[in-house]
Scaffold this motif. Structure first.
Motif, short mmCIF file in Angstrom:
data_model
loop_
_atom_site.label_atom_id
_atom_site.label_comp_id
_atom_site.label_asym_id
_atom_site.label_seq_id
_atom_site.Cartn_x
_atom_site.Cartn_y
_atom_site.Cartn_z
N LEU A 6 -29.83 66.81 -4.49
CA LEU A 6 -30.63 67.85 -5.12
C LEU A 6 -30.63 69.11 -4.27
CD1 LEU A 6 -33.75 65.79 -6.28
CD2 LEU A 6 -31.79 66.51 -7.64
N MET A 7 -30.68 68.91 -2.94
CA MET A 7 -30.77 70.06 -2.04
C MET A 7 -30.36 69.65 -0.63
SD MET A 7 -34.28 72.18 -1.03
CE MET A 7 -34.93 71.80 -2.63
N TYR A 13 -31.21 66.08 3.67
CA TYR A 13 -30.64 65.98 2.33
C TYR A 13 -31.74 65.46 1.43
CZ TYR A 13 -25.72 66.47 3.77
OH TYR A 13 -24.53 66.94 4.22
N LYS A 37 -23.15 69.51 -1.69
CA LYS A 37 -24.01 70.49 -2.34
C LYS A 37 -24.68 69.86 -3.54
CE LYS A 37 -20.22 72.51 -5.04
NZ LYS A 37 -19.64 71.24 -5.30
N TYR A 38 -25.53 70.63 -4.21
CA TYR A 38 -26.25 70.17 -5.39
C TYR A 38 -25.28 69.54 -6.39
CZ TYR A 38 -28.77 70.22 -9.78
OH TYR A 38 -29.33 69.85 -10.96
#
Length: 69
Positions: A6-7, A13, A37-38
């Protein structure tokens, strides 16, 4: 843990697995195979204190969830 990113925020993470959101900490001893990454699906080996030992890209057929050895 197999989960969707998600982020990525600093050394953390934030991922979503089958039990909701989990915050995984990356330490100097964590092996990370690439930048994530997302939306990426990762497979992480995580200690009970949520510190990651390894983080790698999950295979497309890896089911989201937590498995214990």
């Amino acid at each position: 843990i197999v989960a969707d990113v998600l982020m990525v925020e600093g050394d953390f993470y934030i991922v979503r697995g089958d039990r909701g959101e989990i915050r995984i900490e990356v330490t100097p001893s964590t092996t990370v195979t690439e930048s994530f990454k997302y939306g990426d699906r990762i497979k992480a080996e995580v200690l009970p204190n949520d510190k990651a030992l390894t983080i790698e890209r999950a295979n497309p057929n890896d089911p989201v969830g937590i498995t214990t050895p």
